[in-house]
Design a protein around this motif. Structure first.
Motif, PDB file in Angstrom:
ATOM      1  N   VAL A 128       8.969  91.502  46.890  1.00  0.00           N
ATOM      2  CA  VAL A 128       9.530  90.071  46.879  1.00  0.00           C
ATOM      3  C   VAL A 128      11.043  90.287  46.414  1.00  0.00           C
ATOM      4  O   VAL A 128      11.864  89.604  46.944  1.00  0.00           O
ATOM      5  CB  VAL A 128       8.863  89.338  46.152  1.00  0.00           C
ATOM      6  CG1 VAL A 128       9.164  87.712  46.307  1.00  0.00           C
ATOM      7  CG2 VAL A 128       7.362  89.088  46.948  1.00  0.00           C
ATOM      8  N   LEU A 129      11.138  90.816  45.224  1.00  0.00           N
ATOM      9  CA  LEU A 129      12.431  90.687  44.552  1.00  0.00           C
ATOM     10  C   LEU A 129      13.439  91.619  45.590  1.00  0.00           C
ATOM     11  O   LEU A 129      14.727  91.113  45.511  1.00  0.00           O
ATOM     12  CB  LEU A 129      12.496  91.309  43.074  1.00  0.00           C
ATOM     13  CG  LEU A 129      11.802  90.500  41.953  1.00  0.00           C
ATOM     14  CD1 LEU A 129      11.569  91.252  40.745  1.00  0.00           C
ATOM     15  CD2 LEU A 129      12.658  89.100  41.861  1.00  0.00           C
ATOM     16  N   LEU A 130      12.939  92.582  45.982  1.00  0.00           N
ATOM     17  CA  LEU A 130      13.932  93.531  46.618  1.00  0.00           C
ATOM     18  C   LEU A 130      14.382  92.686  48.022  1.00  0.00           C
ATOM     19  O   LEU A 130      15.467  92.901  48.802  1.00  0.00           O
ATOM     20  CB  LEU A 130      13.297  94.936  46.981  1.00  0.00           C
ATOM     21  CG  LEU A 130      14.432  95.948  47.790  1.00  0.00           C
ATOM     22  CD1 LEU A 130      15.547  96.352  46.874  1.00  0.00           C
ATOM     23  CD2 LEU A 130      13.545  97.320  47.806  1.00  0.00           C
ATOM     24  N   ALA A 132      18.190  89.206  43.466  1.00  0.00           N
ATOM     25  CA  ALA A 132      17.217  88.306  43.874  1.00  0.00           C
ATOM     26  C   ALA A 132      17.186  87.110  43.195  1.00  0.00           C
ATOM     27  O   ALA A 132      18.176  86.740  42.360  1.00  0.00           O
ATOM     28  CB  ALA A 132      15.642  88.942  43.409  1.00  0.00           C
ATOM     29  N   THR A 133      16.944  85.987  43.863  1.00  0.00           N
ATOM     30  CA  THR A 133      16.912  84.523  43.577  1.00  0.00           C
ATOM     31  C   THR A 133      15.812  84.143  42.591  1.00  0.00           C
ATOM     32  O   THR A 133      15.904  82.946  42.173  1.00  0.00           O
ATOM     33  CB  THR A 133      16.911  83.568  44.719  1.00  0.00           C
ATOM     34  OG1 THR A 133      16.047  83.828  45.514  1.00  0.00           O
ATOM     35  CG2 THR A 133      18.316  83.830  45.527  1.00  0.00           C
ATOM     36  N   SER A 134      14.803  84.644  42.307  1.00  0.00           N
ATOM     37  CA  SER A 134      13.475  84.101  41.550  1.00  0.00           C
ATOM     38  C   SER A 134      13.780  84.812  40.173  1.00  0.00           C
ATOM     39  O   SER A 134      13.615  85.908  39.837  1.00  0.00           O
ATOM     40  CB  SER A 134      12.176  84.834  42.247  1.00  0.00           C
ATOM     41  OG  SER A 134      11.377  84.371  41.229  1.00  0.00           O
ATOM     42  N   THR A 135      14.319  83.764  39.212  1.00  0.00           N
ATOM     43  CA  THR A 135      14.564  84.074  37.732  1.00  0.00           C
ATOM     44  C   THR A 135      13.286  84.467  37.041  1.00  0.00           C
ATOM     45  O   THR A 135      13.262  85.142  36.169  1.00  0.00           O
ATOM     46  CB  THR A 135      15.360  83.121  37.345  1.00  0.00           C
ATOM     47  OG1 THR A 135      14.345  81.919  37.354  1.00  0.00           O
ATOM     48  CG2 THR A 135      16.846  82.706  37.748  1.00  0.00           C
ATOM     49  N   THR A 136      12.109  83.678  37.469  1.00  0.00           N
ATOM     50  CA  THR A 136      11.070  84.080  36.766  1.00  0.00           C
ATOM     51  C   THR A 136      10.366  85.372  37.090  1.00  0.00           C
ATOM     52  O   THR A 136      10.312  85.970  36.224  1.00  0.00           O
ATOM     53  CB  THR A 136       9.928  82.868  37.152  1.00  0.00           C
ATOM     54  OG1 THR A 136      10.510  81.615  37.051  1.00  0.00           O
ATOM     55  CG2 THR A 136       8.457  83.104  36.716  1.00  0.00           C
ATOM     56  N   MET A 137      10.283  85.924  38.302  1.00  0.00           N
ATOM     57  CA  MET A 137       9.870  87.088  38.549  1.00  0.00           C
ATOM     58  C   MET A 137      11.115  88.407  38.138  1.00  0.00           C
ATOM     59  O   MET A 137      10.444  89.279  37.560  1.00  0.00           O
ATOM     60  CB  MET A 137       9.862  87.305  40.255  1.00  0.00           C
ATOM     61  CG  MET A 137       8.373  86.450  40.815  1.00  0.00           C
ATOM     62  SD  MET A 137       8.293  87.219  42.190  1.00  0.00           S
ATOM     63  CE  MET A 137       9.321  86.259  43.252  1.00  0.00           C
ATOM     64  N   LEU A 138      12.379  88.033  38.063  1.00  0.00           N
ATOM     65  CA  LEU A 138      13.227  88.972  37.566  1.00  0.00           C
ATOM     66  C   LEU A 138      13.124  89.184  35.768  1.00  0.00           C
ATOM     67  O   LEU A 138      13.042  90.090  35.386  1.00  0.00           O
ATOM     68  CB  LEU A 138      14.485  88.389  37.618  1.00  0.00           C
ATOM     69  CG  LEU A 138      15.279  88.750  39.024  1.00  0.00           C
ATOM     70  CD1 LEU A 138      16.666  88.107  39.249  1.00  0.00           C
ATOM     71  CD2 LEU A 138      15.334  90.266  39.414  1.00  0.00           C
ATOM     72  N   SER A 139      12.581  87.959  35.317  1.00  0.00           N
ATOM     73  CA  SER A 139      12.204  88.080  33.928  1.00  0.00           C
ATOM     74  C   SER A 139      11.038  88.940  33.772  1.00  0.00           C
ATOM     75  O   SER A 139      10.880  89.487  32.710  1.00  0.00           O
ATOM     76  CB  SER A 139      12.197  86.491  33.421  1.00  0.00           C
ATOM     77  OG  SER A 139      11.631  86.691  31.965  1.00  0.00           O
ATOM     78  N   PHE A 140       9.867  88.829  34.597  1.00  0.00           N
ATOM     79  CA  PHE A 140       8.912  89.418  34.453  1.00  0.00           C
ATOM     80  C   PHE A 140       9.090  90.829  34.704  1.00  0.00           C
ATOM     81  O   PHE A 140       8.529  91.767  33.880  1.00  0.00           O
ATOM     82  CB  PHE A 140       7.722  88.911  35.503  1.00  0.00           C
ATOM     83  CG  PHE A 140       6.423  89.376  35.419  1.00  0.00           C
ATOM     84  CD1 PHE A 140       6.026  89.953  34.268  1.00  0.00           C
ATOM     85  CD2 PHE A 140       5.665  89.750  36.666  1.00  0.00           C
ATOM     86  CE1 PHE A 140       4.545  90.388  34.348  1.00  0.00           C
ATOM     87  CE2 PHE A 140       4.375  90.441  36.474  1.00  0.00           C
ATOM     88  CZ  PHE A 140       3.880  90.684  35.374  1.00  0.00           C
TER      89      PHE A 140
END
Length: 219
Positions: A89-91, A143-151
């Motif tokens: 998802v992030l990539l 990537a635009t998802s800050t929550t998933m980037l933090s995870f």
């Protein structure tokens, strides 16, 4: 940016000693011993241990004490599964939204990592770790998802524990597959999302397999 507190400095020192193997997985950490080792009072030691428990480097049990976080093949498998869920998802987000500055940052991170292939004798494995982590972070940074980037950052922290354990038990710098990293970067820059995801997933799976082989005897 505020200056790091004494607690932050102590936490960093303990974390580094855990990573380089001066404290073994599951080893009990005694405050009195840590006071002597780091030449600080009990309060910053206790606060640092609590801080490290947030990042899962140590385990704190009230009224019982504190231990270096254990390692296990089951936890490593869980980390791998989590990576397999979020990294595609992030990539995809990074490739869709990344701009020229992101591409340049990724190329720089890859170039610094690739230099280790021809200059291994000049860099120790701590430098290797830093450059490898920077490559992973740069790859997904857009990537635009800050929550998933933090995870993802949390997962990298945990995998870093396992990688250092593997290094301390003989994993060689020669295991870096720089060519595979180059292949990933080429797909990303070409906006070939499907192949970029496939190659990155394969890279992560191979990495976890290497770590699992180092962890299994201790599990």
């Amino acid at each position: 940016m505020p200056s790091p507190t004494l607690t932050d400095k102590v936490a960093k020192m303990i974390r580094q000693d855990i990573l380089v193997g001066k404290f073994e997985p599951s080893e009990k950490l005694v405050v009195a011993d840590l006071k002597k080792r780091y030449e600080v009072g009990a309060s910053p030691i206790r606060e640092a241990l609590v801080q490290l428990s947030w990042s899962k480097f140590v385990v704190v049990e009230p009224q019982k004490g504190c231990w270096v976080a254990p390692i296990s093949t089951s936890e490593l498998a869980d980390l791998h599964e989590s990576l397999c869920v979020i990294t595609p998802v992030l990539l995809k987000q990074a490739i869709a939204h990344g701009d020229e500055s992101w591409e340049l940052e990724l190329l720089t991170a890859y170039h610094k990592l690739s230099r280790l292939k021809s200059m291994q004798e000049e860099y120790d494995w701590v430098e290797w770790q830093d450059r490898l982590r920077n490559f992973h972070e740069s790859l997904l940074k857009a990537a635009t998802s800050t929550t998933m980037l933090s995870f993802f950052a949390d997962l990298l922290n945990q995998i870093q524990r396992y990688r250092f354990h593997a290094i301390n038990n003989g994993l060689s710098i020669n295991t870096i597959d720089v060519d595979e990293c180059e292949s990933i970067v080429k797909c990303v820059l070409a906006k070939d999302t499907e192949n970029a995801v496939i190659k990155y997933n394969r890279y992560l799976s191979n990495m976890i397999l290497q770590l699992d082989q180092a962890v299994s005897p201790a599990a």
